[in-house]
Design a protein around this motif. Structure first.
Motif, PDB file in Angstrom:
ATOM      1  N   ILE A 171      41.454  54.183  38.286  1.00  0.00           N
ATOM      2  CA  ILE A 171      42.885  54.241  37.974  1.00  0.00           C
ATOM      3  C   ILE A 171      42.982  54.000  36.469  1.00  0.00           C
ATOM      4  O   ILE A 171      42.297  53.115  35.935  1.00  0.00           O
ATOM      5  N   VAL A 172      43.819  54.774  35.780  1.00  0.00           N
ATOM      6  CA  VAL A 172      43.988  54.547  34.341  1.00  0.00           C
ATOM      7  C   VAL A 172      45.407  54.055  34.079  1.00  0.00           C
ATOM      8  O   VAL A 172      46.354  54.459  34.746  1.00  0.00           O
ATOM      9  N   MET A 173      45.528  53.166  33.110  1.00  0.00           N
ATOM     10  CA  MET A 173      46.826  52.552  32.844  1.00  0.00           C
ATOM     11  C   MET A 173      47.282  52.828  31.416  1.00  0.00           C
ATOM     12  O   MET A 173      46.471  52.890  30.496  1.00  0.00           O
ATOM     13  N   VAL A 174      48.597  52.988  31.302  1.00  0.00           N
ATOM     14  CA  VAL A 174      49.236  53.041  29.992  1.00  0.00           C
ATOM     15  C   VAL A 174      50.118  51.807  29.878  1.00  0.00           C
ATOM     16  O   VAL A 174      50.813  51.435  30.816  1.00  0.00           O
ATOM     17  N   LYS A 175      50.127  51.185  28.714  1.00  0.00           N
ATOM     18  CA  LYS A 175      50.830  49.922  28.538  1.00  0.00           C
ATOM     19  C   LYS A 175      51.246  49.751  27.084  1.00  0.00           C
ATOM     20  O   LYS A 175      50.405  49.982  26.212  1.00  0.00           O
ATOM     21  N   PRO A 176      52.486  49.334  26.773  1.00  0.00           N
ATOM     22  CA  PRO A 176      53.652  49.170  27.634  1.00  0.00           C
ATOM     23  C   PRO A 176      54.109  50.486  28.284  1.00  0.00           C
ATOM     24  O   PRO A 176      53.438  51.503  28.120  1.00  0.00           O
ATOM     25  N   PRO A 187      45.005  58.940  39.263  1.00  0.00           N
ATOM     26  CA  PRO A 187      45.950  57.878  39.628  1.00  0.00           C
ATOM     27  C   PRO A 187      46.300  57.101  38.347  1.00  0.00           C
ATOM     28  O   PRO A 187      45.420  56.584  37.669  1.00  0.00           O
ATOM     29  N   THR A 188      47.586  57.100  38.039  1.00  0.00           N
ATOM     30  CA  THR A 188      48.013  56.580  36.746  1.00  0.00           C
ATOM     31  C   THR A 188      48.976  55.420  36.936  1.00  0.00           C
ATOM     32  O   THR A 188      49.968  55.539  37.666  1.00  0.00           O
ATOM     33  N   ALA A 189      48.660  54.314  36.278  1.00  0.00           N
ATOM     34  CA  ALA A 189      49.515  53.127  36.352  1.00  0.00           C
ATOM     35  C   ALA A 189      50.229  52.945  35.022  1.00  0.00           C
ATOM     36  O   ALA A 189      49.705  53.336  33.972  1.00  0.00           O
ATOM     37  N   ALA A 190      51.425  52.374  35.075  1.00  0.00           N
ATOM     38  CA  ALA A 190      52.130  52.013  33.851  1.00  0.00           C
ATOM     39  C   ALA A 190      52.509  50.546  33.966  1.00  0.00           C
ATOM     40  O   ALA A 190      52.894  50.088  35.046  1.00  0.00           O
ATOM     41  N   TYR A 191      52.386  49.825  32.861  1.00  0.00           N
ATOM     42  CA  TYR A 191      52.702  48.389  32.868  1.00  0.00           C
ATOM     43  C   TYR A 191      54.002  48.165  32.097  1.00  0.00           C
ATOM     44  O   TYR A 191      54.044  48.316  30.886  1.00  0.00           O
ATOM     45  N   GLN A 192      55.058  47.842  32.868  1.00  0.00           N
ATOM     46  CA  GLN A 192      56.325  47.451  32.239  1.00  0.00           C
ATOM     47  C   GLN A 192      56.137  45.993  31.809  1.00  0.00           C
ATOM     48  O   GLN A 192      56.151  45.087  32.636  1.00  0.00           O
ATOM     49  N   VAL A 193      55.919  45.773  30.527  1.00  0.00           N
ATOM     50  CA  VAL A 193      55.409  44.472  30.075  1.00  0.00           C
ATOM     51  C   VAL A 193      56.516  43.433  29.898  1.00  0.00           C
ATOM     52  O   VAL A 193      57.707  43.718  30.037  1.00  0.00           O
ATOM     53  N   SER A 194      56.057  42.246  29.541  1.00  0.00           N
ATOM     54  CA  SER A 194      56.953  41.091  29.479  1.00  0.00           C
ATOM     55  C   SER A 194      58.170  41.317  28.579  1.00  0.00           C
ATOM     56  O   SER A 194      59.298  40.980  28.948  1.00  0.00           O
ATOM     57  N   ILE A 218      37.928  50.193  39.811  1.00  0.00           N
ATOM     58  CA  ILE A 218      38.287  49.696  38.481  1.00  0.00           C
ATOM     59  C   ILE A 218      39.584  50.366  38.036  1.00  0.00           C
ATOM     60  O   ILE A 218      39.704  51.593  38.057  1.00  0.00           O
ATOM     61  N   MET A 219      40.552  49.526  37.682  1.00  0.00           N
ATOM     62  CA  MET A 219      41.782  50.016  37.051  1.00  0.00           C
ATOM     63  C   MET A 219      41.663  49.652  35.575  1.00  0.00           C
ATOM     64  O   MET A 219      41.656  48.467  35.221  1.00  0.00           O
ATOM     65  N   SER A 220      41.535  50.664  34.746  1.00  0.00           N
ATOM     66  CA  SER A 220      41.334  50.363  33.327  1.00  0.00           C
ATOM     67  C   SER A 220      42.655  50.356  32.561  1.00  0.00           C
ATOM     68  O   SER A 220      43.464  51.264  32.710  1.00  0.00           O
ATOM     69  N   TYR A 221      42.854  49.302  31.758  1.00  0.00           N
ATOM     70  CA  TYR A 221      43.939  49.325  30.790  1.00  0.00           C
ATOM     71  C   TYR A 221      43.454  50.291  29.695  1.00  0.00           C
ATOM     72  O   TYR A 221      42.916  49.877  28.677  1.00  0.00           O
ATOM     73  N   ALA A 222      43.592  51.580  29.964  1.00  0.00           N
ATOM     74  CA  ALA A 222      42.903  52.581  29.150  1.00  0.00           C
ATOM     75  C   ALA A 222      43.603  52.836  27.818  1.00  0.00           C
ATOM     76  O   ALA A 222      42.962  52.952  26.781  1.00  0.00           O
TER      77      ALA A 222
END
Ligand code: PBG
Length: 329
Positions: free
Chosen positions: A244-249, A267-274, A189-193
Motif C-alpha cells: 500500500i502506498v501513502m500520500v501525506k498530508p 492500493p493508495t492511502a492518504a493521511y489527513q494529518v493533525s 507493508i504500507m509505505s509512507y511513500a
C-alpha cells in the motif's frame, strides 16, 4: 453538450437523483484511526492541540477498541510514547515496548481490528529525529538496520501491517527482507511513500512528543513544491515491495494523490494529518464553519482524488455522522 438541450441541474433537483449520480461514496470501512499509546494505567490524556484526541494507556486502548470496531472502522494506526528515550530509539524494538504490549493485548481483545503500526524513531529518540544521527543529519543506512529490528519486533508482537514513516531511502526493501527472513513474508507493508516536510504535522508532535530538539526533517521528507518527485518516490517503494502506498498530508496534496493512483493503480492511502484536523476543529469551535459538513466534505474530496483509504483522526466522528445520515446527496 450545450444549453438548452443539456441542463445539468435536471439531475440535481431531487435527493434521489443526486444519490443515483453520486460518483464517490464514503463509509466507515474507508477509515483508519490513528491512536497514541502511552505508559500507565487508566490514562486518557487529552492532546491540547487536537481536541477530541487523547493519549491512551494500553488498558484504555483495549477497553475502547471494541467500540471502534463496532463503528465499522477496520483498522487503527498505533503510535507509541515510550517511558524512556535514547539516541538510537532502542525502546522501539523492545519485546515489552509500549506498542508491542499494546499489540498483544489488542490482538487478544479484538482480533478482527487490523493493527497497523507506524515504524519510525522520532517518538523514541531523545533528539526527536527519525533515526540515527551523524554530524547533525540522519544517517540513512545505519537507520535501516534499526528499522529492521523494530519491524521484526512489531511483527512478533502481532502487527497486522507495518507502516514505515521515516522517508529513509531503501526502507521498504530493507524491511521486506528482514520480515521475510524472520518468516513474516505475508505481513503487508504500507509505505509512507510520498511524505512531505509539512508544517501541518505541528499538532501531532505534541501528541506524540516527537518534536525535533534541533533542525528539521527536510533532508529526508519531501519539498512541498514537488510532484514529479513524489511519483519517483512511490515507484521506488513499489519496486521494493510496498503493498500500500501513502500520500501525506492529504487535502493540500490532492493532486499528488490523484497522480499516484492514476500512475500505479496501487492500493493508495492518504493521511489527513493533525494540522488538517485541528484547523477544522478550531474553526468549528469558533462557529466559523459547520464542523461536521467540512469534515465529510474534506474526506469525500480525498476519496474523489483517488484514495482508497484515509488515515484520519475524524474516523469515529465521521463513522457516526455517516450512520446518522450525514453526508447524504
Ligand atoms: C513520524 C510521523 C509523523 C506523523 C506521522 N508519522 C510526524 C513527522 O513526520 O514529523 C504526522 C502525523 C500527523 O501530523 O497527524 N513518526
Amino acid at each position: 453538450m450545450s444549453f438548452p438541450d443539456h441542463r445539468l441541474r435536471r439531475l440535481r433537483a431531487r435527493p434521489g437523483l443526486r444519490t443515483l449520480i453520486r460518483e464517490t461514496t464514503l463509509a466507515p470501512g474507508d477509515f483508519i484511526l490513528p491512536l497514541f499509546v502511552c505508559p500507565g494505567t487508566g490514562v486518557d490524556k487529552p492532546v491540547g492541540s487536537m481536541p477530541g484526541v487523547s493519549q491512551w494507556s494500553v488498558d484504555t486502548l483495549v477497553s475502547r477498541a471494541p467500540d471502534i470496531a463496532g463503528e465499522g472502522i477496520p483498522a487503527v494506526m498505533l503510535f507509541g510514547i515510550p517511558e524512556k528515550k535514547d539516541a538510537a530509539g532502542s525502546a522501539s524494538w523492545k519485546k515489552d515496548g509500549i506498542v508491542q504490549t499494546g499489540l498483544r493485548e489488542l490482538q487478544k481483545a479484538v482480533p478482527d481490528l487490523v493493527a497497523i503500526v507506524d515504524l519510525c524513531f522520532c517518538e523514541y529518540t531523545d533528539h526527536g529525529h527519525c533515526g540515527v544521527m551523524r554530524d547533525g543529519d540522519l544517517d540513512n543506512d545505519a537507520t535501516l538496520e534499526n528499522l529492521n529490528r523494530q519491524a521484526v519486533s512489531l511483527a512478533e508482537a502481532g502487527a497486522g501491517v507495518i507502516a514505515p514513516s521515516g522517508m529513509v531511502d531503501g526502507m521498504v526493501g530493507s524491511i521486506r527482507g528482514a520480515l521475510d527472513a524472520a518468516g513474516f513474508e505475508t505481513l503487508p507493508i504500507m509505505s509512507y511513500a510520498a511524505k512531505y516536510a509539512s508544517a501541518f504535522y505541528g499538532p501531532f508532535r505534541e501528541a506524540a512528543e516527537s518534536t525535533p530538539a534541533f533542525g528539521d526533517r527536510r533532508t529526508h521528507q519531501m519539498d512541498p513544491a514537488n510532484g514529479d518527485e513524489a511519483l519517483r518516490e512511490v515507484a521506488l517503494d513499489i519496486e521494493e515491495g510496498a503493498d500500500i502506498v501513502m500520500v501525506k498530508p492529504a487535502l493540500p496534496y490532492l493532486d499528488v494523490i490523484h497522480r499516484v493512483k492514476e500512475a500505479y493503480g496501487m492500493p493508495t492511502a492518504a493521511y489527513q494529518v493533525s494540522g488538517e484536523y485541528s484547523m477544522i476543529r478550531a474553526a468549528a469551535e469558533r462557529g466559523w464553519i459547520d464542523g461536521e459538513r467540512v469534515m465529510l466534505e474534506s474526506l469525500i474530496a480525498i476519496k474523489r482524488a483517488g484514495a482508497d483509504m484515509i488515515l484520519t483522526y475524524f474516523a469515529r466522528d465521521a463513522a457516526r455522522a455517516l450512520a446518522a445520515g450525514g453526508g447524504r446527496a
